[in-house]
Design a protein around this motif. Structure first.
Motif, short mmCIF file in Angstrom:
data_model
loop_
_atom_site.label_atom_id
_atom_site.label_comp_id
_atom_site.label_asym_id
_atom_site.label_seq_id
_atom_site.Cartn_x
_atom_site.Cartn_y
_atom_site.Cartn_z
N GLN A 96 0.83 -1.20 0.00
CA GLN A 96 0.00 0.00 0.00
C GLN A 96 0.87 1.27 0.00
O GLN A 96 0.58 2.24 -0.70
CB GLN A 96 -0.91 -0.01 1.23
N GLY A 97 1.94 1.23 0.79
CA GLY A 97 2.85 2.37 0.82
C GLY A 97 3.53 2.61 -0.50
O GLY A 97 3.73 3.77 -0.91
N SER A 98 3.91 1.54 -1.19
CA SER A 98 4.58 1.71 -2.49
C SER A 98 3.63 2.27 -3.54
O SER A 98 4.08 2.81 -4.56
CB SER A 98 5.15 0.36 -2.96
N GLU A 99 2.32 2.15 -3.32
CA GLU A 99 1.34 2.70 -4.26
C GLU A 99 0.99 4.15 -3.96
O GLU A 99 0.08 4.71 -4.57
CB GLU A 99 0.07 1.85 -4.22
N GLY A 100 1.69 4.77 -3.00
CA GLY A 100 1.44 6.18 -2.69
C GLY A 100 0.32 6.39 -1.69
O GLY A 100 -0.41 7.37 -1.79
N LYS A 101 0.20 5.49 -0.72
CA LYS A 101 -0.81 5.63 0.33
C LYS A 101 -0.11 5.62 1.69
O LYS A 101 0.99 5.07 1.83
CB LYS A 101 -1.81 4.48 0.27
N PHE A 102 -0.74 6.21 2.70
CA PHE A 102 -0.16 6.18 4.05
C PHE A 102 -1.29 6.00 5.06
O PHE A 102 -2.45 6.38 4.83
CB PHE A 102 0.65 7.45 4.34
#
Length: 379
Positions: free
Chosen positions: A247-253
């Motif tokens: 999820q983080g690698s997809e630009g989410k936090f």
């Protein structure tokens, strides 16, 4: 190897004979090595009921004997190796943090900007079925960002290191109970070796220094253990951390980290930068247009596209012309003459029943004057 009864232990990392010798001296031993075949050095302990075996060429360290677990643990602590989690932790709440990193385009890391992420799944020892907190986000490569840990590029390694750093920051600043033991479950030996200062960082030096300082600070607050878990082995905590890192690698936090929600503008900017990197990688990985050698037009033509076969007479041979209207009559007469010869052969009793019935197959060959039916007999 000397036949030693009892337990057996093995150190996870390779070490030289000199390193093991210094560690044994710290335990009050006077190492006296026996040289055995295959570059094996063996020491019989005086204060422990155990043998320490070191293979000089490979660096493998094996401990055997009745007190092997005790000396194995002592050697790990002296050599700076992560100590396995004790079977029974001290009374009170213990935190279990599973960490993981992700970089879908890791092969392009260093060649072009790549998106990477980190994930931390936090559990309490009293409740291991559901997470207490889920932390994730993109790897920050902008050193001016208040969320930066010192990473200079997005990769699998910086994702793993960032997950370690975020877990340590959560334990230091946000964990509800201070002083209770905590366990970091990792699947990257590289990240663990950097955090424990076992290996020298040649890349992301600032990130490594920051994590080593954080590890020391957290150790001063609470008992801290590191244990290795094999990635993608079905461990629920590791699988959850892997999902969060993706999820983080997809630009989410995540919104369960006070550190990230306290710098919401910087977090959103980092997510936008990650998505831009992902778009660049997708464009760069597109298929290239077909070349004439691989295009469909350059392939061999279909049978229907071939030119009619021209029958060339042999030297001195006369090829009579067959009227087109008599072609069907010729085929009928020829078939009636060959029907008696096309009966299946009689098989002997000892002959395997694999003789096929002869079948007449008609094939038309186009000529300039007429269509001549030919008969191919499968004999």
């Amino acid at each position: 190897v000397h036949p030693a009864s009892g337990e057996m232990g093995r150190l996870a990392q390779p070490y030289s004979v000199e390193q093991v010798e210094e560690a044994l001296k710290s335990l009050g031993e006077a190492p006296s090595w026996s040289r055995l075949p295959r570059a094996l050095h063996q020491h019989k302990c005086v204060k422990f009921k155990a043998f320490v075996n070191v293979w000089a060429t490979r660096g493998t360290v094996l401990v055997q004997g009745g007190e092997a677990p005790a000396i194995e643990r002592a050697l790990k602590e002296l050599l700076g190796e992560a100590v396995d989690v004790p079977e029974q932790l001290p009374d009170g709440c213990a935190w279990h943090l599973f960490v993981d990193g992700s970089c879908p385009a890791n092969k392009q890391a260093g060649k072009m900007p790549t998106a990477a992420g980190w994930g931390v799944a936090v559990y309490q020892s009293s409740e291991r079925l559901t997470t207490f907190a889920e932390l994730y986000g993109p790897v920050i490569t902008d050193d001016t960002s208040p969320l930066s840990l010192g990473a200079t590029c997005g990769s699998n390694n910086t994702g793993e290191l960032s997950a370690m750093g975020e877990a340590l920051l959560w334990l230091r600043d946000e964990a509800p109970d201070k002083g209770t033991p905590a366990v970091l479950h990792y699947d990257s030996e590289y990240a663990a070796n950097i955090v424990l200062s076992r290996n020298k960082a040649h890349k992301n030096v600032e990130l490594a220094k920051h994590l080593q300082a954080l590890y020391t600070e957290v150790q001063e607050q609470r008992p801290l253990y590191l244990t290795h878990v094999k990635g993608h082995s079905g461990c629920a905590g590791n699988e959850r951390a892997d999902f969060l890192a993706a999820q983080g690698s997809e630009g989410k936090f995540g919104l369960q980290s006070k550190r990230w929600t306290g710098h919401i503008d910087a977090a959103e900017l980092a997510c936008v930068a990650n998505k831009v990197c992902m778009g660049q990688v997708k464009v760069g990985r597109g298929r290239r247009p077909p070349t004439p050698a691989t295009s469909r037009k350059a392939k061999r033509p279909k049978v229907s596209e071939l030119q009619p076969l021209q029958l060339q007479p042999q030297s001195g041979e006369h090829v009579p012309s067959v009227p087109e209207q008599d072609a069907a009559q010729c085929a009928t007469e020829l078939t009636s003459q060959l029907e008696p010869q096309l009966e299946p052969k009689q098989c002997r009793e000892d002959e395997p029943a694999r003789v096929k019935k002869h079948v007449g197959v008609f094939a038309n060959l186009e000529t300039q004057q007429a269509t001549i039916p030919l008969i191919f007999i499968d004999d």
